[in-house]
Design a protein around this motif. Sequence first.
Motif, mmCIF file in Angstrom:
data_model
loop_
_atom_site.group_PDB
_atom_site.id
_atom_site.type_symbol
_atom_site.label_atom_id
_atom_site.label_comp_id
_atom_site.label_asym_id
_atom_site.label_seq_id
_atom_site.Cartn_x
_atom_site.Cartn_y
_atom_site.Cartn_z
ATOM 1 N N ILE A 275 35.462 -21.677 7.736
ATOM 2 C CA ILE A 275 33.999 -21.570 7.840
ATOM 3 C C ILE A 275 33.567 -21.506 9.303
ATOM 4 N N SER A 276 34.152 -22.355 10.124
ATOM 5 C CA SER A 276 33.765 -22.376 11.539
ATOM 6 C C SER A 276 34.177 -21.099 12.268
ATOM 7 N N VAL A 277 35.336 -20.540 11.918
ATOM 8 C CA VAL A 277 35.770 -19.304 12.572
ATOM 9 C C VAL A 277 34.865 -18.137 12.191
ATOM 10 N N CYS A 278 34.470 -18.093 10.941
ATOM 11 C CA CYS A 278 33.631 -16.985 10.472
ATOM 12 C C CYS A 278 32.150 -17.155 10.833
ATOM 13 N N SER A 279 31.789 -18.320 11.331
ATOM 14 C CA SER A 279 30.384 -18.555 11.667
ATOM 15 C C SER A 279 29.989 -17.816 12.950
ATOM 16 N N ARG A 280 28.731 -17.478 13.056
ATOM 17 C CA ARG A 280 28.228 -16.773 14.234
ATOM 18 C C ARG A 280 27.841 -17.718 15.361
ATOM 19 N N HIS A 281 27.400 -18.915 15.020
ATOM 20 C CA HIS A 281 26.777 -19.780 16.019
ATOM 21 C C HIS A 281 27.549 -21.087 16.149
ATOM 22 N N TRP A 282 27.920 -21.406 17.366
ATOM 23 C CA TRP A 282 28.565 -22.672 17.672
ATOM 24 C C TRP A 282 27.715 -23.533 18.617
ATOM 25 N N PHE B 146 25.426 -19.121 21.085
ATOM 26 C CA PHE B 146 26.782 -18.729 21.440
ATOM 27 C C PHE B 146 27.706 -18.940 20.236
ATOM 28 N N GLY B 147 28.544 -17.978 20.011
ATOM 29 C CA GLY B 147 29.550 -18.073 18.955
ATOM 30 C C GLY B 147 30.820 -17.347 19.360
ATOM 31 N N LEU B 148 31.820 -17.376 18.485
ATOM 32 C CA LEU B 148 33.066 -16.676 18.795
ATOM 33 C C LEU B 148 32.904 -15.164 18.731
ATOM 34 N N TRP B 149 31.986 -14.699 17.869
ATOM 35 C CA TRP B 149 31.880 -13.256 17.619
ATOM 36 C C TRP B 149 30.592 -12.642 18.146
ATOM 37 N N CYS C 16 21.100 -10.358 17.995
ATOM 38 C CA CYS C 16 22.513 -10.650 18.220
ATOM 39 C C CYS C 16 23.262 -9.398 18.653
ATOM 40 N N THR C 17 24.275 -9.591 19.448
ATOM 41 C CA THR C 17 25.112 -8.507 19.934
ATOM 42 C C THR C 17 26.509 -9.039 20.215
ATOM 43 N N THR C 18 27.463 -8.115 20.276
ATOM 44 C CA THR C 18 28.833 -8.492 20.623
ATOM 45 C C THR C 18 29.091 -8.382 22.119
ATOM 46 N N ASP C 19 28.080 -7.970 22.869
ATOM 47 C CA ASP C 19 28.199 -7.879 24.329
ATOM 48 C C ASP C 19 27.751 -9.200 24.941
ATOM 49 N N PHE C 20 28.700 -9.924 25.550
ATOM 50 C CA PHE C 20 28.406 -11.241 26.107
ATOM 51 C C PHE C 20 28.003 -11.195 27.573
ATOM 52 N N ASP D 76 30.418 -16.310 33.736
ATOM 53 C CA ASP D 76 31.608 -15.625 34.229
ATOM 54 C C ASP D 76 32.818 -15.901 33.327
ATOM 55 N N GLY D 77 33.494 -14.817 32.936
ATOM 56 C CA GLY D 77 34.706 -14.950 32.137
ATOM 57 C C GLY D 77 34.491 -15.290 30.690
ATOM 58 N N LEU D 78 33.241 -15.273 30.225
ATOM 59 C CA LEU D 78 32.959 -15.653 28.840
ATOM 60 C C LEU D 78 33.540 -14.643 27.855
ATOM 61 N N ASP D 79 33.374 -13.352 28.141
ATOM 62 C CA ASP D 79 33.857 -12.315 27.228
ATOM 63 C C ASP D 79 35.372 -12.402 27.043
ATOM 64 N N THR D 80 36.099 -12.530 28.149
ATOM 65 C CA THR D 80 37.561 -12.618 28.077
ATOM 66 C C THR D 80 38.014 -13.892 27.364
#
Length: 233
Positions: A79-86, A94-97, A110-114, A120-124
Amino acid sequence: MKPAALLKKSHLKPVAEGRAGQLRAGSTLIFTQSEDVGDPAPKAQEELPRRKAGKSALDTFIRTLIILCTAIAVVLSVISVCSRHWLFADRKLFGLWYFCTVEHDRKPQCTTDFSGAEVDGLDTALVFLRIIATFAAVLAMFGLEMLITSQICVDAYSRRKWAYGSGLILLAFFMTSVVVLVFAIVLWNFITLTGISLTYWSQLISAFLFFLNSISGLHMYSMTTSDNSVGQA
């Protein structure tokens, strides 16, 4: 001559009777001692199945509890991995995706562009965390499956399956812990207790359950190994 022979026979007869009496008394004493020594054996044989039955029932209960808690941990992790918001901070989600911005009287965009998060370094870092979190959930599923099959299909490899399943869950704990820690380190400036979402707490709880169940499973395996070695000895 005849009186002397009778005298010798009269002296020998009490001696022979005395030795015979001693032998009879000794044999009776040995027989009674052997009966006294043999009395505890049936009691021990009766108590042994009771102890084994109680031990097997407790072992089954503990293994069932480990499997149940592991299943709960797997569900929380997925559930936590598939969630959008952490994390929610400064009108940002902010989320994983996904990364979302929240404005007044508008839906979150929402967007996948962080790059808009200005970290700094968030996307990577999030690409790395997605891979690790996904693999951790998959490993936990395989570990749970091996734990269940080791109890349903009881054969010569059941103990080995239990050990492998516990090892996979322990590996999932390490990977989940890395995800939780790296996410907190990267976004440390935004983290607040009120801003952390339930899905992040779910990931943290799943990591704790992975650790607890894997250590318990490996301990159960070590106990059965020691019992078997003592039984063979």
